[in-house]
Design a protein around this motif. Structure first.
Motif, PDB file in Angstrom:
ATOM      1  N   ALA A 259       0.835  -1.198   0.000  1.00  0.00           N
ATOM      2  CA  ALA A 259       0.000   0.000   0.000  1.00  0.00           C
ATOM      3  C   ALA A 259       0.871   1.249   0.000  1.00  0.00           C
ATOM      4  O   ALA A 259       2.056   1.205   0.313  1.00  0.00           O
ATOM      5  N   ARG A 260       0.281   2.369  -0.373  1.00  0.00           N
ATOM      6  CA  ARG A 260       0.966   3.656  -0.370  1.00  0.00           C
ATOM      7  C   ARG A 260       0.145   4.627   0.465  1.00  0.00           C
ATOM      8  O   ARG A 260      -1.065   4.727   0.289  1.00  0.00           O
ATOM      9  N   ALA A 261       0.798   5.355   1.357  1.00  0.00           N
ATOM     10  CA  ALA A 261       0.094   6.276   2.258  1.00  0.00           C
ATOM     11  C   ALA A 261      -0.220   7.576   1.531  1.00  0.00           C
ATOM     12  O   ALA A 261       0.556   8.541   1.579  1.00  0.00           O
ATOM     13  N   LEU A 262      -1.334   7.593   0.835  1.00  0.00           N
ATOM     14  CA  LEU A 262      -1.782   8.793   0.127  1.00  0.00           C
ATOM     15  C   LEU A 262      -2.753   9.570   1.009  1.00  0.00           C
ATOM     16  O   LEU A 262      -3.326   9.039   1.963  1.00  0.00           O
ATOM     17  N   GLY A 263      -2.964  10.815   0.674  1.00  0.00           N
ATOM     18  CA  GLY A 263      -3.883  11.654   1.432  1.00  0.00           C
ATOM     19  C   GLY A 263      -5.178  11.927   0.693  1.00  0.00           C
ATOM     20  O   GLY A 263      -5.815  12.971   0.919  1.00  0.00           O
ATOM     21  N   ARG A 285      -4.803  -0.504  -1.578  1.00  0.00           N
ATOM     22  CA  ARG A 285      -3.441  -0.024  -1.841  1.00  0.00           C
ATOM     23  C   ARG A 285      -3.311   1.491  -1.901  1.00  0.00           C
ATOM     24  O   ARG A 285      -2.212   2.020  -1.718  1.00  0.00           O
ATOM     25  N   LEU A 286      -4.416   2.189  -2.179  1.00  0.00           N
ATOM     26  CA  LEU A 286      -4.348   3.645  -2.234  1.00  0.00           C
ATOM     27  C   LEU A 286      -5.049   4.293  -1.048  1.00  0.00           C
ATOM     28  O   LEU A 286      -4.988   5.517  -0.885  1.00  0.00           O
ATOM     29  N   GLY A 287      -5.757   3.495  -0.252  1.00  0.00           N
ATOM     30  CA  GLY A 287      -6.343   4.009   0.967  1.00  0.00           C
ATOM     31  C   GLY A 287      -7.548   4.896   0.779  1.00  0.00           C
ATOM     32  O   GLY A 287      -7.842   5.734   1.639  1.00  0.00           O
ATOM     33  N   VAL A 288      -8.279   4.727  -0.313  1.00  0.00           N
ATOM     34  CA  VAL A 288      -9.482   5.525  -0.543  1.00  0.00           C
ATOM     35  C   VAL A 288     -10.542   4.636  -1.188  1.00  0.00           C
ATOM     36  O   VAL A 288     -10.216   3.709  -1.933  1.00  0.00           O
ATOM     37  N   THR A 289     -11.798   4.879  -0.857  1.00  0.00           N
ATOM     38  CA  THR A 289     -12.897   4.121  -1.454  1.00  0.00           C
ATOM     39  C   THR A 289     -13.299   4.784  -2.754  1.00  0.00           C
ATOM     40  O   THR A 289     -13.735   5.934  -2.767  1.00  0.00           O
ATOM     41  N   LEU A 290     -13.141   4.082  -3.846  1.00  0.00           N
ATOM     42  CA  LEU A 290     -13.402   4.628  -5.169  1.00  0.00           C
ATOM     43  C   LEU A 290     -14.895   4.815  -5.391  1.00  0.00           C
ATOM     44  O   LEU A 290     -15.696   3.926  -5.108  1.00  0.00           O
TER      45      LEU A 290
END
Length: 489
Positions: A259-263, A285-290
């Motif tokens: 995963a990558r810690a994106l904001g 992996r991107l930490g956001v719900t598409l």
């Protein structure tokens, strides 16, 4: 009208908001000043209200400035694909009659060819030397119905259609989109889509600025699969909070180990159907719900899935946003009576294709636009797409008309007949297969090259299958559903 709106938005935006590309940041106030100078320069060079101007410019601050300068004087911005072939450029020019071309320096040769083939004598401006007047100019007062933008859509016939949008339609779209997405001045909006793609152009040119946000333009000469680490590093460094892209892009960006810690606070997907596996990969992996959105070249941004339970409603493109409205019309499908053809209305819907009365008759039903999408509504009024009633095939987020590809192939003297189908592809959505009846000896590679020289990369067939005859009904209609039987056999 759009320029006045931009001036008002700039007055309310913080000095920290603007456009960023690479290491260069330009605040909106400085952009507005330059837009005024370029608008005056275009007037001095004879560009007038209603004049279409072709833009061979990548999605960038240069495209933003050029388009808004044209909006300011009432001319029509016409972004054109950087990958368009010579034949495609000539066709688009003949349909629109451009009065000038603006080009990035690296695309000047293509711009000169466009002018020579379809519009001899019109001026060519390079983005590195746009005309700018040092003094101010009296800009025209433009009613909302003034044409502002020409986009291009295949529609449901064999050649691209010109989709005009007015100042009022673009302003309404920017307000609908920025409100639905809750764009704020502290947002950093990533725009990685092509400038000729409606979603890419509008995200950077009008939608992000409507909320006072900063737009970060990103591109790389390497394919996304090879540059995604650089993209992800950029997103972390620039603190990107919002992005929009097609599913194929999300699939690539999220298709890595770890995963990558994106904001990111919001990421939306549009342009093609989203797969559950992509939805899950982005979340993991991107930490956001598409979230899925629905839009089209003709209606621009239409709906957004803002469900409080995005997991159970992941497949929906949401409810119509703002003043947009939807209805489901009866259509004979395998899904039952709840599924029909989706028709839509909104204040951003085009009034009709340019110079194509027969297509407009087919496209509208008592003021409602026939999208060609099969859909149903859930109990909360959210739209769930089920397929296409038209022939369009989705390839990497682009809607490709098989008739256009077929007509191109049949331009070869070696081809007697051709029919094109789309086979599901886990990466592209679909890949194009052309079934060809030969008139003379020709190889598959030769035909693929023939098509590739005349069509954009997403339209060129990936495979040629030679057949003795195409399957037809008793009335002579090609039975497209049976084409893939050749491949299976």
């Amino acid at each position: 009208m759009i320029y006045d709106k931009l001036v008002a938005q700039t007055a309310q935006a913080p000095v920290t908001s603007g456009l960023r590309q690479g290491e260069v940041f330009t605040p909106y106030a400085a952009l507005v000043e330059r837009i005024g100078r370029v608008a005056a320069g275009f007037l001095d060079r004879g560009i007038e209200i209603g004049d279409p101007v072709a833009l061979l410019v990548p999605n960038s601050p240069d495209l933003f400035v050029t388009a808004h300068a044209l909006f300011a004087i009432g001319a029509v911005a016409m972004p054109v694909s950087e990958t368009a072939t010579r034949a495609e450029l000539a066709t688009l020019a003949r349909k629109t009659g451009p009065e000038a071309v603006v080009s990035a320096p690296g695309l000047a040769a293509a711009a000169e060819t466009l002018i020579a083939d379809a519009a001899p004598g019109i001026p060519l401006f390079l983005t590195s030397a746009l005309p700018e007047r040092s003094g101010t100019a009296r800009l025209p007062e433009l009613p909302g119905g003034t044409p502002a933008l020409y986009l291009f859509s295949s529609g449901s016939t064999g050649s691209p259609k010109v989709v005009p949008h007015t100042h009022a339609e673009l302003v309404a779209d920017s307000e609908r989109a920025s409100t639905a997405w809750e764009i704020q001045p502290d947002d950093i909006v990533l725009d990685m889509l092509p400038g000729n793609f409606a979603m890419g152009f509008l995200l950077g040119a009008t939608q992000a600025v409507a909320g006072g946000a900063t737009t970060l333009y990103w591109s790389d000469p390497m394919p996304l699969a090879l540059s995604r680490e650089k993209l992800l590093d950029t997103m972390v460094r620039e603190r990107v909070t919002f992005m929009g892209a097609v599913p194929a892009m999300y699939e690539i960006v999220a298709g890595r180990t770890g995963a990558r810690a994106l904001g990111l606070r919001l990421a939306f997907s549009g342009g093609a159907a989203l797969k559950r596996s992509t939805f899950e990969a982005v979340r993991e992996r991107l930490g956001v719900t598409l979230r899925q959105d629905y839009g089209s070249t003709e209606a621009i941004m239409f709906s957004h899935n803002d469900s409080a339970d995005p997991d159970s409603s992941w497949a929906s493109v949401g409810r119509p946003a703002g003043d947009a409205a939807v209805r489901i019309m009866p259509f004979d499908t395998e899904f039952g009576p709840a599924v029909g053809e989706m028709e839509i209305q909104s204040s951003s819907l085009m009034r009709g294709y340019l110079g194509d009365a027969p297509a407009n008759v087919r496209a509208f039903d008592e003021g409602w636009f026939r999208t060609g999408d099969l859909a149903s509504l859930d109990e909360e009024g959210r739209i769930v797409l089920r397929g296409r009633s038209k022939l369009l095939i989705e390839v990497s987020g682009y809607k490709v008309d098989p008739v256009e590809v077929e007509e191109t192939l049949m331009g070869s003297p070696a081809v007697a007949e051709a029919a094109v189908a789309g086979l599901p592809d886990p990466r592209l959505g679909h890949r194009l297969i052309a079934f060809v009846v030969r008139e003379a000896e020709v190889s598959a590679d030769e035909l693929i090259r023939w098509a590739g020289e005349r069509l954009s990369v997403q339209k060129a067939p990936a495979e040629i299958v030679f057949v003795d005859a195409l399957p037809r009904s008793p009335t002579g209609k090609v039975l497209r559903a049976r084409l893939c039987e050749f491949q299976a056999g």
